[in-house]
Scaffold this motif. Sequence first.
Motif, PDB file in Angstrom:
ATOM      1  N   PHE A 117       0.835  -1.203   0.000  1.00  0.00           N
ATOM      2  CA  PHE A 117       0.000   0.000   0.000  1.00  0.00           C
ATOM      3  C   PHE A 117       0.868   1.251   0.000  1.00  0.00           C
TER       4      PHE A 117
ATOM      5  N   GLN B 165      -9.210  -2.259  13.416  1.00  0.00           N
ATOM      6  CA  GLN B 165      -9.433  -3.438  12.599  1.00  0.00           C
ATOM      7  C   GLN B 165      -8.452  -4.501  13.091  1.00  0.00           C
TER       8      GLN B 165
ATOM      9  N   PHE C  85      -4.973 -11.024   3.698  1.00  0.00           N
ATOM     10  CA  PHE C  85      -4.833  -9.769   4.441  1.00  0.00           C
ATOM     11  C   PHE C  85      -5.122  -8.552   3.581  1.00  0.00           C
ATOM     12  N   ILE C  86      -4.816  -8.656   2.289  1.00  0.00           N
ATOM     13  CA  ILE C  86      -4.913  -7.454   1.455  1.00  0.00           C
ATOM     14  C   ILE C  86      -6.360  -7.051   1.222  1.00  0.00           C
TER      15      ILE C  86
ATOM     16  N   PRO D 129      -9.106  -7.334   3.252  1.00  0.00           N
ATOM     17  CA  PRO D 129      -9.650  -6.493   4.338  1.00  0.00           C
ATOM     18  C   PRO D 129      -8.924  -5.157   4.500  1.00  0.00           C
ATOM     19  N   LEU D 130      -7.621  -5.115   4.192  1.00  0.00           N
ATOM     20  CA  LEU D 130      -6.896  -3.845   4.342  1.00  0.00           C
ATOM     21  C   LEU D 130      -7.252  -2.848   3.242  1.00  0.00           C
ATOM     22  N   GLU D 131      -7.512  -3.340   2.033  1.00  0.00           N
ATOM     23  CA  GLU D 131      -7.940  -2.417   0.960  1.00  0.00           C
ATOM     24  C   GLU D 131      -9.223  -1.721   1.387  1.00  0.00           C
TER      25      GLU D 131
ATOM     26  N   GLU E 295     -10.252  -1.292   4.548  1.00  0.00           N
ATOM     27  CA  GLU E 295      -9.968  -0.435   5.698  1.00  0.00           C
ATOM     28  C   GLU E 295      -9.289   0.870   5.274  1.00  0.00           C
ATOM     29  N   PHE E 296      -8.307   0.769   4.391  1.00  0.00           N
ATOM     30  CA  PHE E 296      -7.551   1.957   3.969  1.00  0.00           C
ATOM     31  C   PHE E 296      -8.263   2.721   2.840  1.00  0.00           C
TER      32      PHE E 296
END
Lengths: 273, 273
Positions: free
Chosen positions: A28, A86, B94-95, B97-99, B101-102
């Motif tokens: 990211f 999160q 992981f990516i 849920p992080l996409e 979130e971010f």
Amino acid sequence: MTDRTVYFLSDGTGITAETFGNSILAQFAIKPRHVRRPFIDTVDKAHEVVREINGVAEATGQRAVVFATLVNKEVLAVVREHCQAQVLDMFGMFIVPLEEEFQLKSNHRVGRFGDAAKSQEYHERIEAINFSLAHDDGQSAKNLASADVILVGVSRSGKTPTSLYLAMQHGIKAANYPLIPEDFERGRLPDALKVYKAKCFGLTIDPDRLSQIRNERRPGSKYADFGNCRYEVAEAESMMKREGIAWLSSTHKSIEEIATTILRDIRPDRLIY
Amino acid sequence: MTDRTVYFLSDGTGITAETFGNSILAQFAIKPRHVRRPFIDTVDKAHEVVREINGVAEATGQRAVVFATLVNKEVLAVVREHCQAQVLDMFGMFIVPLEEEFQLKSNHRVGRFGDAAKSQEYHERIEAINFSLAHDDGQSAKNLASADVILVGVSRSGKTPTSLYLAMQHGIKAANYPLIPEDFERGRLPDALKVYKAKCFGLTIDPDRLSQIRNERRPGSKYADFGNCRYEVAEAESMMKREGIAWLSSTHKSIEEIATTILRDIRPDRLIY
């Protein structure tokens, strides 16, 4: 987006969570603040770190991201239920599908090392570190027979950090031996290495990078001079070609990448255990 | 269950996948075969490793488990579609849920190091390794002012591997300084350390373990004698108490646990960045 905070919570050291989490975050285009909180192994410590995380969330107006490797279910429950974050339960995400695959229950053992300090593997790792230190920079030609790998290359081509990494991470007995101007004049490998050619691996480096690194040590010296660096590197590379020694350039590679390439190329057996 | 094979596939070194995967596997009472296959960064290499994995599955009658950190979608697709294995897509898990979130798309950058070899952080890590080597075993009292941490303890209490680990993993300039019988006779810390007490950290060790380790080096010596080891350890511990130096016992701890405890106790700032 620098007001984001990423926490790495673990009942062990949290090093694994952090290293893996960082490789995910590298995907990211953001640069969050990182906080590692190790040894969170009681409900009380869990509440304490939850207060910290929630305090940061309130102060910044942004909830945190939490990478958690918490084996204890009660500790994990505190984090999941009370954190304004999160929460990525790194163990849970993998253990559930593996329990199904193995048809086995996991045993919720805390920490990846267990009584590692006593294990044979751990002992070998410490022995390898001692070996690599004793055989740094050609200090000793004794016991080269028991080396797993011998790194060769000009001074400051990256041999020492790579040897120590191979020892520390992989338990590999990695000696390293410098190639010096006298070797180039004689036009052959140092005598001590002759019989061990099959386990030699060469490191080379761009001459301008080498000159820069050497100048940090001995500014303005012949040792650091660009022309001299170019000469040494060219001589070392042609020696490695002539002797049939596998080699790579360390210039744009990390220690981890160099170490992995060496294992793959000359000790592929050590990638399997 | 030893006929299970676990593969770690990566377009980078696979070290992160392997270390994390091992901490997950430690939760199960099985001992599968481990195979790391690094640098799987083309569709062709993916097909090749898939053939290997399927060959093993056929030979053993057990499908493999694959921990994959493959950023390239086409490479990952080959593995997912053609492997007779349980494929755990470590990045994907992981990516996604992080996409969310971010609120950002990930950039699918291969390898966690990128041009790491050139980064400031990487440079500091190499500098730290050089510093720790130059300040191993009290070799030099020069530049102790620029040390982040100074480990003290009797010979073979674990100072050297810990210093090198702190440098390599965390970029910490860790010197180490032995406590020797002469220090105990004088009843005070070596003079070189006096002004740096705040950054000293002590390592101690059970005398019987110490005697065992020293006997491997110098069998039957006074140095390795149990009574002498007990004396040195008792003196070192009381010196650390007297001088107010934080310390721990390395006997049942891994290098990683010792290093993390040191950071938490005397350099908590280095757990945040």
